[in-house]
Design an enzyme around this catalytic site. Structure first.
Site, PDB file in Angstrom:
ATOM      1  N   GLU A  48       0.821  -1.216   0.000  1.00 50.00           N
ATOM      2  CA  GLU A  48       0.000   0.000   0.000  1.00 50.00           C
ATOM      3  C   GLU A  48       0.856   1.268   0.000  1.00 50.00           C
ATOM      4  O   GLU A  48       1.152   1.837   1.039  1.00 50.00           O
ATOM      5  CB  GLU A  48      -0.941   0.040   1.207  1.00 50.00           C
ATOM      6  CG  GLU A  48      -1.870   1.249   1.182  1.00 50.00           C
ATOM      7  CD  GLU A  48      -2.738   1.397   2.422  1.00 50.00           C
ATOM      8  OE1 GLU A  48      -3.616   2.282   2.423  1.00 50.00           O
ATOM      9  OE2 GLU A  48      -2.534   0.644   3.391  1.00 50.00           O
ATOM     10  N   LYS A  99      -2.789  -2.167  -2.783  1.00 50.03           N
ATOM     11  CA  LYS A  99      -3.825  -1.277  -2.270  1.00 50.03           C
ATOM     12  C   LYS A  99      -3.399   0.137  -2.609  1.00 50.03           C
ATOM     13  O   LYS A  99      -2.391   0.640  -2.099  1.00 50.03           O
ATOM     14  CB  LYS A  99      -4.025  -1.442  -0.766  1.00 50.03           C
ATOM     15  CG  LYS A  99      -5.130  -0.541  -0.207  1.00 50.03           C
ATOM     16  CD  LYS A  99      -5.526  -0.900   1.214  1.00 50.03           C
ATOM     17  CE  LYS A  99      -6.607   0.031   1.731  1.00 50.03           C
ATOM     18  NZ  LYS A  99      -7.109  -0.357   3.077  1.00 50.03           N
TER      19      LYS A  99
END
Length: 295
Positions: A176, A213
């Site tokens: 992420e 993500k």
């Protein structure tokens, strides 16, 4: 190495991943949003008990197991807690929800336009404990505040190095590198990040896959090459400060990306609601986010 049923659920399941991983620094804000003010607790232990109660209420709410939530990202203390008298990862999987764990320890101060992850010296022991508890994968967050090619390259390098450590422990890493959606050069950051991730994916070891993500890109479809890459199990999007209606509209413009929302999922829930009101509100949010994830 990965549980095949969990792997298939994440690879092809229709729905989205709930982010229930608010950590110490963001917990007071999450509790305020839930209608619990800071005078309701006097120390960290009481604060964490209250946030665990909120998460347990979410997990055990009937609408949470309606098949539209395919995964949930947990804070470490939530992983170690119980729901319905069972370890939280077990309670989740019994509801068809694949458990993930947030493993990063927060962010370094900004340098070169980005915030790297702080060191994680106890990561291996945490990963081993997570695996024993039935956790499928992990999530770790960095932040990109400006379109610095060197800063973004450094973030991607760190993220993929830690991902290899996680893969070595038999868990699925969610990478992420969040682009700050309020940054003036957000669109340029998206492009640099995409290209750096594409280079890094070509060097993932063995036949492993990873998950990504990402902030919803400023240009719809920009991350299509990541969605289609053979080394990517799934691309999920964070709401990044968008309120749920706007987050869902923006997400739906990007084919193949599903949500992994936190604030946008929980924003209408209140401690004072009856169980029926709570479940109705949560169910409405789940339906809206799942619909946006179905494109």
């Amino acid at each position: 190495m990965h549980d095949p049923k969990m792997f298939d659920k994440i690879a092809s399941g229709a729905g989205f991943i709930a982010a229930l991983d608010q950590s110490g620094g963001s917990t007071p804000k999450a509790l305020r949003g839930y209608g619990v003010e800071e005078d309701a607790y006097s120390n960290d232990e009481e604060m964490f008990c209250l946030i665990h109660d909120m998460r347990t209420r979410i997990i055990t709410s009937p609408s949470f197991s309606n098949g539209k939530v395919i995964g949930a990202i947990l804070f470490e203390r939530t992983m170690d807690g119980t729901a319905d008298g069972k370890p939280v990862p077990t309670a989740l999987w019994e509801r068809g929800v694949v458990p993930f764990l947030k493993v990063d320890k927060g962010l370094e101060d900004e340098a070169d336009g980005v915030q790297m992850m702080k060191p994680m010296p106890e990561l291996d022991s945490l990963l081993a404990r997570a695996r024993e508890k039935g956790v499928f994968g992990t999530k770790k967050r960095s932040v990109i505040n400006s379109a610095s090619p060197t800063g973004i390259a450094a973030i991607v390098k760190q993220q993929f190095e830690v991902a290899e450590q996680i893969l070595g422990q038999g868990l699925m890493p969610i990478i992420e590198p969040e682009v700050n959606i309020k940054s003036a050069d957000r669109a340029q950051s998206d492009v640099i990040l995409r290209d750096e991730i594409l280079k890094a994916l070509d060097n993932v070891s063995g036949d492993h896959k990873v998950m990504l993500k990402l902030s919803i890109p400023a240009e719809a479809g920009l991350f299509d090459p990541l969605v289609q890459h053979p080394r990517v199990l799934r691309v999920v999007a964070l709401s990044g400060g968008f309120a749920r209606p706007e987050a869902c509209v923006e997400l739906a413009k990007n084919q193949g990306i599903i949500a992994s929302f936190s604030r946008a999922l929980l924003e209408d829930l209140r401690h004072q609601m009856t169980d029926a009101e709570f479940d109705a509100s949560l169910g409405g949010a789940i339906d809206e986010i799942a619909s946006a994830s179905a494109t």
